[in-house]
Design an enzyme around this catalytic site. Structure first.
Site, PDB file in Angstrom:
ATOM      1  N   LYS A 234      35.272  33.605  31.709  1.00 19.51           N
ATOM      2  CA  LYS A 234      34.156  33.720  32.837  1.00 19.51           C
ATOM      3  C   LYS A 234      33.964  34.806  32.450  1.00 19.51           C
ATOM      4  O   LYS A 234      32.430  35.058  32.007  1.00 19.51           O
ATOM      5  CB  LYS A 234      35.088  34.744  34.155  1.00 19.51           C
ATOM      6  CG  LYS A 234      35.236  34.017  35.586  1.00 19.51           C
ATOM      7  CD  LYS A 234      36.483  34.630  36.932  1.00 19.51           C
ATOM      8  CE  LYS A 234      36.919  34.218  37.003  1.00 19.51           C
ATOM      9  NZ  LYS A 234      37.911  34.770  37.666  1.00 19.51           N
TER      10      LYS A 234
ATOM     11  N   LYS B 199      45.368  40.415  26.901  1.00 18.35           N
ATOM     12  CA  LYS B 199      44.184  41.106  27.171  1.00 18.35           C
ATOM     13  C   LYS B 199      43.885  42.545  27.092  1.00 18.35           C
ATOM     14  O   LYS B 199      42.947  43.089  27.228  1.00 18.35           O
ATOM     15  CB  LYS B 199      44.336  41.154  28.777  1.00 18.35           C
ATOM     16  CG  LYS B 199      43.803  39.874  29.452  1.00 18.35           C
ATOM     17  CD  LYS B 199      43.300  40.381  31.215  1.00 18.35           C
ATOM     18  CE  LYS B 199      43.123  39.077  32.031  1.00 18.35           C
ATOM     19  NZ  LYS B 199      42.382  39.523  33.305  1.00 18.35           N
TER      20      LYS B 199
ATOM     21  N   LYS C 175      39.953  28.931  26.200  1.00 17.68           N
ATOM     22  CA  LYS C 175      40.064  28.539  27.101  1.00 17.68           C
ATOM     23  C   LYS C 175      38.796  29.044  28.100  1.00 17.68           C
ATOM     24  O   LYS C 175      38.520  30.376  27.206  1.00 17.68           O
ATOM     25  CB  LYS C 175      41.457  29.318  28.136  1.00 17.68           C
ATOM     26  CG  LYS C 175      41.183  29.088  30.147  1.00 17.68           C
ATOM     27  CD  LYS C 175      42.559  29.884  30.369  1.00 17.68           C
ATOM     28  CE  LYS C 175      41.461  31.205  30.545  1.00 17.68           C
ATOM     29  NZ  LYS C 175      42.981  31.838  31.365  1.00 17.68           N
TER      30      LYS C 175
HETATM   31  P1  TYM Z   1      42.091  33.558  37.856  1.00 18.27           P
HETATM   32  O1  TYM Z   1      40.888  34.213  38.696  1.00 18.27           O
HETATM   33  O2  TYM Z   1      41.122  34.157  36.540  1.00 18.27           O
HETATM   34  O3  TYM Z   1      41.561  32.105  38.171  1.00 18.27           O
HETATM   35  C1  TYM Z   1      41.732  31.772  39.429  1.00 18.27           C
HETATM   36  C2  TYM Z   1      42.363  30.194  38.846  1.00 18.27           C
HETATM   37  O4  TYM Z   1      41.115  29.114  38.093  1.00 18.27           O
HETATM   38  C3  TYM Z   1      42.387  28.582  37.235  1.00 18.27           C
HETATM   39  N1  TYM Z   1      41.661  28.355  36.184  1.00 18.27           N
HETATM   40  C4  TYM Z   1      41.702  27.443  35.336  1.00 18.27           C
HETATM   41  N2  TYM Z   1      41.913  26.003  34.836  1.00 18.27           N
HETATM   42  C5  TYM Z   1      42.009  25.326  33.687  1.00 18.27           C
HETATM   43  N3  TYM Z   1      41.094  26.061  32.947  1.00 18.27           N
HETATM   44  C6  TYM Z   1      40.981  26.556  32.882  1.00 18.27           C
HETATM   45  N4  TYM Z   1      40.141  26.661  31.787  1.00 18.27           N
HETATM   46  C7  TYM Z   1      41.136  27.959  33.940  1.00 18.27           C
HETATM   47  N5  TYM Z   1      40.489  29.100  34.363  1.00 18.27           N
HETATM   48  C8  TYM Z   1      41.064  29.632  34.998  1.00 18.27           C
HETATM   49  C9  TYM Z   1      43.528  30.172  37.059  1.00 18.27           C
HETATM   50  O5  TYM Z   1      44.622  29.256  36.579  1.00 18.27           O
HETATM   51  C10 TYM Z   1      43.350  30.215  38.425  1.00 18.27           C
HETATM   52  O6  TYM Z   1      44.388  29.080  39.215  1.00 18.27           O
HETATM   53  N6  TYM Z   1      45.575  35.610  38.472  1.00 18.27           N
HETATM   54  C11 TYM Z   1      45.357  35.218  39.157  1.00 18.27           C
HETATM   55  C12 TYM Z   1      44.538  35.122  40.654  1.00 18.27           C
HETATM   56  C13 TYM Z   1      45.742  35.420  41.453  1.00 18.27           C
HETATM   57  C14 TYM Z   1      46.809  34.720  41.787  1.00 18.27           C
HETATM   58  C15 TYM Z   1      47.613  34.939  42.688  1.00 18.27           C
HETATM   59  C16 TYM Z   1      46.921  32.850  41.595  1.00 18.27           C
HETATM   60  C17 TYM Z   1      46.048  36.421  42.099  1.00 18.27           C
HETATM   61  N7  TYM Z   1      47.153  36.552  42.845  1.00 18.27           N
HETATM   62  C18 TYM Z   1      48.608  34.516  43.842  1.00 18.27           C
HETATM   63  C19 TYM Z   1      47.705  32.435  42.893  1.00 18.27           C
HETATM   64  C20 TYM Z   1      49.178  32.344  43.802  1.00 18.27           C
HETATM   65  C21 TYM Z   1      43.927  34.921  38.117  1.00 18.27           C
HETATM   66  O7  TYM Z   1      43.489  35.901  37.801  1.00 18.27           O
HETATM   67  O8  TYM Z   1      43.106  33.563  38.488  1.00 18.27           O
END
Ligand code: TYM
Length: 342
Positions: free
Chosen positions: A203, A117, A200
């Site tokens: 968003k 990032k 990947k």
């Molecule tokens: P975030 O918001 O980027 O994504 C949310 C969840 O979606 C999954 N994900 C995917 N899984 C499969 N293929 C993809 N292309 C894909 N894109 C996103 C992510 O793996 C995630 O599970 N840091 C985290 C948010 C967070 C969190 C936490 C998660 C903050 N605190 C505590 C678990 C526990 C994040 O940015 O996810």
């Protein structure tokens, strides 16, 4: 307390930065809903994580509701799971500060997502983006959560959470925090970009054709799958034939995850099929599975006050779990509280 004495508890979260994608749905939300009823489940819209990069304030509130609507539309039931947005439970930020003082700079320097990032701009990104994994550890451990379902891209952050818990337990000679298990299973752990199977689906990709958004209508979904990049070969006769074919593998995995099948079963249904057969079948399946969810999302979004009410109620339940754990943490660390009953 030893590691076996923690109540099994699930926590996970999604950032409200940009709309939900098919990756979020298959890698996260669909699985979160599947874990409901099996153990205590706590799901969060992690708005404080979103502001590690600039967010327009009005848009942030709107996106927070949209992610909540996505959870609800996909079947998350507020009477079975706790659903709230992170900033309404101050204990997350309070524990994150303590974890900032436990985690080591060297650990943060190894985080691949930060490196990706920040890119060549590492001096100019926010301090919050760098400290982000400590807040994520706090999100999980403020509930002493034992299981965290996430997609593959979050694995390193959950491992860091375990490192933070272990160092805290070691430094303060306690077993207060569990060593949380990442739950990364099923065919959809890394849904890839539809235009480039080595990246990947996210968003924030530059072209909308790279991803399926949870708000896309049936025409858009069909068009995006039909235009998805593939190689010229038809589908193989066995899954082993998907090796080194990232785009083909991705479309098979999406089909499998949408239809609760294994990739093996998908190949058994379409052995040797050409893209002219498989892509329309995938598009029809995706529309059949996603259209009811996006319609339901729109229905929730038409009543923002109701979403706010649900999040508020969830936050109250979340605080009831988090605040006693924070108080105990303060006692362990030696942070003085004049009113020990607070
Ligand atoms: P975030 O918001 O980027 O994504 C949310 C969840 O979606 C999954 N994900 C995917 N899984 C499969 N293929 C993809 N292309 C894909 N894109 C996103 C992510 O793996 C995630 O599970 N840091 C985290 C948010 C967070 C969190 C936490 C998660 C903050 N605190 C505590 C678990 C526990 C994040 O940015 O996810």
């Amino acid at each position: 307390m030893n590691q076996t004495s923690f109540t099994p508890r699930v926590f996970s979260g999604i950032k409200p930065s940009g709309g939900l994608t098919l990756g979020n749905y298959l890698g996260a939300i669909k699985r979160f809903v599947g874990m409901q009823g099996q153990m205590e489940t706590i799901y969060c819209v992690v708005d404080m994580h979103a502001i590690t990069v600039w967010q327009d304030p009005k848009e942030l509130a709107n996106m927070t509701r949209e992610v909540a609507a996505g959870y609800l539309a996909a079947g998350l039931d507020p009477s079975q799971s706790i659903l709230f947005n992170q900033s309404q439970v101050a204990a997350h930020a309070e524990l994150a500060w303590i974890f900032n003082c436990v985690a080591r700079v060297g650990w943060m320097n190894r985080m691949t997502q930060f490196k990706d990032k920040a890119g060549s701009n590492a001096e100019k990104v926010s301090l919050g983006l760098y400290a982000y994994p400590a807040l994520m550890a706090a999100d999980i451990l403020i509930y002493q959560a034992t299981h965290v379902p996430v997609g593959e891209d979050q694995k390193q952050h959950v491992e860091l959470t375990r490192d933070i818990a272990a160092k805290f337990n070691h430094d303060f000679k306690t077993d207060f925090f569990p060593l949380t298990e990442p739950v990364i299973e099923g065919p959809a752990m890394r849904i890839m970009n539809l235009r480039d199977g080595t990246k990947k689906m996210s968003k924030s990709g530059e072209s909308d054709m790279e991803r399926i958004n949870m708000t896309d209508d049936a025409d858009k979904i069909a068009k995006k799958f039909k235009k998805a990049k593939t190689d010229p070969e038809p589908l193989p006769e066995t899954v082993e034939g998907l090796k080194d074919r990232p785009e083909a593998r991705n479309l098979v995995e999406i089909y499998a995850a949408l239809n609760d099948m294994t990739p093996e079963a998908v190949i058994a249904e379409y052995p040797g099929a050409g893209w002219g057969t498989f892509k329309p079948a995938l598009a029809d399946l995706a529309v059949a599975k996603l259209a009811p969810i996006s319609e339901e999302m729109a229905r929730f979004m038409a009543d923002p006050a109701e979403i706010d009410r649900i999040l508020g109620e969830g936050a109250e339940k979340a605080r009831a779990i988090a605040n006693p754990i924070l108080r105990d943490t303060y006692d362990i660390v030696g942070l003085l509280r004049s009113d020990a009953t607070r």
